[in-house]
Design a protein around this motif. Structure first.
Motif, PDB file in Angstrom:
ATOM      1  N   ASP A   1       0.901  -1.187   0.114  1.00 15.83           N
ATOM      2  CA  ASP A   1       0.115   0.033   0.192  1.00 15.83           C
ATOM      3  C   ASP A   1       0.688   1.166  -0.225  1.00 15.83           C
ATOM      4  O   ASP A   1       0.590   2.113  -0.597  1.00 15.83           O
ATOM      5  N   THR A   2       1.839   1.323   0.702  1.00  9.72           N
ATOM      6  CA  THR A   2       2.925   2.422   0.957  1.00  9.72           C
ATOM      7  C   THR A   2       3.403   2.706  -0.185  1.00  9.72           C
ATOM      8  O   THR A   2       3.619   3.697  -1.054  1.00  9.72           O
ATOM      9  N   LEU A   3       4.011   1.651  -0.966  1.00  9.01           N
ATOM     10  CA  LEU A   3       4.742   1.644  -2.457  1.00  9.01           C
ATOM     11  C   LEU A   3       3.782   2.211  -3.316  1.00  9.01           C
ATOM     12  O   LEU A   3       4.235   3.365  -3.907  1.00  9.01           O
ATOM     13  N   VAL A   4       2.487   1.886  -3.404  1.00  9.94           N
ATOM     14  CA  VAL A   4       1.626   2.428  -4.334  1.00  9.94           C
ATOM     15  C   VAL A   4       1.175   3.953  -4.142  1.00  9.94           C
ATOM     16  O   VAL A   4       1.331   4.693  -5.122  1.00  9.94           O
ATOM     17  N   GLU A   5       0.845   3.961  -2.867  1.00 15.52           N
ATOM     18  CA  GLU A   5       0.356   5.367  -2.664  1.00 15.52           C
ATOM     19  C   GLU A   5       1.331   6.551  -2.379  1.00 15.52           C
ATOM     20  O   GLU A   5       0.965   7.578  -2.919  1.00 15.52           O
ATOM     21  N   ARG A   6       2.348   6.251  -2.287  1.00 17.49           N
ATOM     22  CA  ARG A   6       3.618   7.169  -2.177  1.00 17.49           C
ATOM     23  C   ARG A   6       4.591   7.007  -3.463  1.00 17.49           C
ATOM     24  O   ARG A   6       5.524   7.897  -3.825  1.00 17.49           O
ATOM     25  N   LYS A   7       3.761   6.114  -4.509  1.00 11.48           N
ATOM     26  CA  LYS A   7       4.792   6.121  -5.793  1.00 11.48           C
ATOM     27  C   LYS A   7       6.355   5.907  -5.579  1.00 11.48           C
ATOM     28  O   LYS A   7       7.224   6.564  -6.363  1.00 11.48           O
ATOM     29  N   ILE A   8       6.654   5.114  -4.768  1.00 12.68           N
ATOM     30  CA  ILE A   8       7.995   4.619  -4.328  1.00 12.68           C
ATOM     31  C   ILE A   8       8.362   3.644  -5.456  1.00 12.68           C
ATOM     32  O   ILE A   8       7.770   2.665  -5.808  1.00 12.68           O
ATOM     33  N   SER A   9       9.449   3.876  -6.404  1.00 14.04           N
ATOM     34  CA  SER A   9       9.981   3.310  -7.531  1.00 14.04           C
ATOM     35  C   SER A   9      10.814   2.253  -7.272  1.00 14.04           C
ATOM     36  O   SER A   9      11.284   1.393  -8.155  1.00 14.04           O
ATOM     37  N   ALA A  10      11.975   2.298  -6.041  1.00 13.82           N
ATOM     38  CA  ALA A  10      12.829   1.396  -5.703  1.00 13.82           C
ATOM     39  C   ALA A  10      12.969   0.779  -4.494  1.00 13.82           C
ATOM     40  O   ALA A  10      12.555   1.704  -3.586  1.00 13.82           O
ATOM     41  N   VAL A  11      13.259  -0.385  -4.350  1.00 16.60           N
ATOM     42  CA  VAL A  11      13.436  -0.945  -3.035  1.00 16.60           C
ATOM     43  C   VAL A  11      14.942  -1.744  -3.323  1.00 16.60           C
ATOM     44  O   VAL A  11      15.458  -2.088  -4.358  1.00 16.60           O
ATOM     45  N   PHE A  12      15.247  -2.008  -2.061  1.00 14.07           N
ATOM     46  CA  PHE A  12      16.598  -2.649  -2.018  1.00 14.07           C
ATOM     47  C   PHE A  12      16.859  -3.829  -1.219  1.00 14.07           C
ATOM     48  O   PHE A  12      16.046  -4.375  -0.315  1.00 14.07           O
ATOM     49  N   VAL A  13      17.495  -4.948  -1.723  1.00  9.95           N
ATOM     50  CA  VAL A  13      17.861  -6.175  -1.235  1.00  9.95           C
ATOM     51  C   VAL A  13      19.150  -6.238  -0.377  1.00  9.95           C
ATOM     52  O   VAL A  13      19.765  -5.126  -0.590  1.00  9.95           O
ATOM     53  N   GLU A  14      19.332  -7.329   0.289  1.00 16.47           N
ATOM     54  CA  GLU A  14      20.561  -7.238   1.165  1.00 16.47           C
ATOM     55  C   GLU A  14      21.358  -8.467   0.808  1.00 16.47           C
ATOM     56  O   GLU A  14      20.725  -9.688   0.662  1.00 16.47           O
ATOM     57  N   THR A  15      22.665  -8.304   1.044  1.00 16.22           N
ATOM     58  CA  THR A  15      23.353  -9.429   0.721  1.00 16.22           C
ATOM     59  C   THR A  15      23.305 -10.587   1.663  1.00 16.22           C
ATOM     60  O   THR A  15      23.631 -11.755   1.447  1.00 16.22           O
ATOM     61  N   SER A  16      22.869 -10.296   2.841  1.00 11.61           N
ATOM     62  CA  SER A  16      22.782 -11.398   3.993  1.00 11.61           C
ATOM     63  C   SER A  16      21.332 -12.026   4.114  1.00 11.61           C
ATOM     64  O   SER A  16      21.215 -12.305   5.265  1.00 11.61           O
ATOM     65  N   VAL A  17      20.552 -11.263   3.520  1.00  4.76           N
ATOM     66  CA  VAL A  17      19.209 -11.691   3.748  1.00  4.76           C
ATOM     67  C   VAL A  17      18.392 -12.268   2.544  1.00  4.76           C
ATOM     68  O   VAL A  17      18.443 -11.537   1.399  1.00  4.76           O
ATOM     69  N   SER A  18      17.716 -13.320   2.692  1.00  5.42           N
ATOM     70  CA  SER A  18      16.859 -13.648   1.507  1.00  5.42           C
ATOM     71  C   SER A  18      16.012 -12.536   1.004  1.00  5.42           C
ATOM     72  O   SER A  18      15.358 -11.765   1.203  1.00  5.42           O
ATOM     73  N   ASP A  19      15.990 -12.548  -0.517  1.00  6.26           N
ATOM     74  CA  ASP A  19      15.250 -11.563  -1.161  1.00  6.26           C
ATOM     75  C   ASP A  19      13.798 -11.982  -1.635  1.00  6.26           C
ATOM     76  O   ASP A  19      12.877 -11.261  -2.370  1.00  6.26           O
ATOM     77  N   ARG A  20      13.250 -13.101  -0.825  1.00  2.85           N
ATOM     78  CA  ARG A  20      11.901 -13.548  -1.147  1.00  2.85           C
ATOM     79  C   ARG A  20      10.973 -12.638  -0.747  1.00  2.85           C
ATOM     80  O   ARG A  20      10.061 -12.431  -1.547  1.00  2.85           O
ATOM     81  N   ASN A  21      11.002 -12.139   0.568  1.00  6.41           N
ATOM     82  CA  ASN A  21       9.842 -11.165   0.709  1.00  6.41           C
ATOM     83  C   ASN A  21      10.062 -10.000  -0.056  1.00  6.41           C
ATOM     84  O   ASN A  21       8.755  -9.232  -0.390  1.00  6.41           O
TER      85      ASN A  21
END
Length: 319
Positions: free
Chosen positions: A231-251
């Motif tokens: 909801d936050t991504l859509v409503e605030r038009k956030i265009s980029a998210v970031f993955v982490e090297t030590s955490v699975s990117d599944r979520n």
């Protein structure tokens, strides 16, 4: 078979019978739990000894459990440096027990509590990810240096001079980060990551930080949390998210797919180093390189103006 508390204590007792490392041709023997601690200790110690880092690239310290060889290494070392603040949650009992016989220092526990962020998952605990704010980490480096100086008082002046050099680089990192993040449009200063490892970074540089999981990667990301973030991504038009090297990117993939199902395109802005540094022998495998990479990746992906190869042109091409 998993190592039980009885097995760990028995291993520690057996290892204690082995000769402790002494001042020899190899000098002071140090074990550090995380790469960030090891990097500072190595820079300060120089040729006066050796530093063995237990956790390498891509290792999650929240879930890391010591092996029998780790137990032997820590028991035989003249000095063991660990982070504290419940970062090494699975090792804490062993390290506390080891401190009764050996020199063991929790370097981040030296920070004043009024400078720390509360740990949302554990009452009375604090967010351990203090290395994400270079100015705060510089004070942890002071604690690392103090432990080394206590171990080798005769080399205190040398260690202090190297500490100043290392902290000068950290100060430059802070200035670079402040300038780089300030170049990001204010409305775009939202950092969405896999878990809440960047809160100190956000506080230092004026960014809103949203993590799918809590401070510890052991916490579960519920469907409600993912739905709220979509909801936050859509409503605030956030265009980029970031993955982490030590955490699975599944979520993180679930977030992107959820936004796409609602007609909003979100891309992965890059991969960040959160709980571990890059590969040994690379610039990103040092603390300065880790922070330089993160700052350059975040600012560049969110519309800021940064040099392609980072603060000093040392970042690997294509990052």
């Amino acid at each position: 078979m998993p190592l039980t508390r009885r097995h760990l204590l028995a291993s520690a007792t057996a290892a204690a019978l082995l000769p402790r490392a002494a001042l020899s041709a190899e000098g002071l023997s140090v074990v550090a739990t995380t790469g960030m601690i090891a990097d500072a200790a190595t820079a300060i110690l120089g040729e006066a000894g050796t530093v063995n880092a237990l956790m390498g690239a891509g290792v999650d310290p929240h879930s890391f459990r010591q092996t029998r060889s780790d137990i032997v290494a820590m028991t035989r070392a003249e000095l063991t440096l660990w982070h504290g603040l419940y970062l090494e949650a699975q090792m804490e009992e062993f390290l506390t027990a080891l401190a009764r016989k050996n020199t063991v220092v929790a370097v981040a526990d030296t920070l004043d509590r009024d400078r720390l962020l509360s740990h949302a998952d554990y009452e009375g605990r604090f967010d351990p990810h203090v290395w994400m704010a270079p100015e705060l980490w510089s004070d942890v480096v002071t604690a690392i240096s103090a432990a080394l100086q206590d171990a080798r008082p005769d080399l205190a002046a040398t260690f202090q001079a190297r500490t100043v050099d290392y902290q000068t680089t950290i100060a430059r990192l802070h200035d670079y980060a402040r300038t780089a993040i300030a170049s990001v449009p204010e409305e775009a200063r939202v950092l969405v990551t896999a878990h809440d490892a960047f809160s100190y970074f956000g506080r230092a540089y004026g960014m809103e930080v949203l993590g799918i999981q809590g401070i510890s990667t052991e916490s579960e990301a519920g469907l409600n949390r993912i739905r709220d973030l979509v909801d936050t991504l859509v409503e605030r038009k956030i265009s980029a998210v970031f993955v982490e090297t030590s955490v699975s990117d599944r979520n993180m993939r679930a977030l992107i797919e959820g936004a796409a199902s609602r007609g909003h395109e979100v891309r992965i802005g890059g991969e960040l180093f959160s709980d571990a540094m890059g590969e040994p022998g690379t610039y990103e495998g040092t603390y300065p390189g880790m922070i330089d990479h993160n700052v350059t990746t975040i600012a560049g992906a969110l519309g800021g103006t940064v040099p392609a190869r980072g603060m000093d042109g040392k970042l690997a091409a294509g990052l």
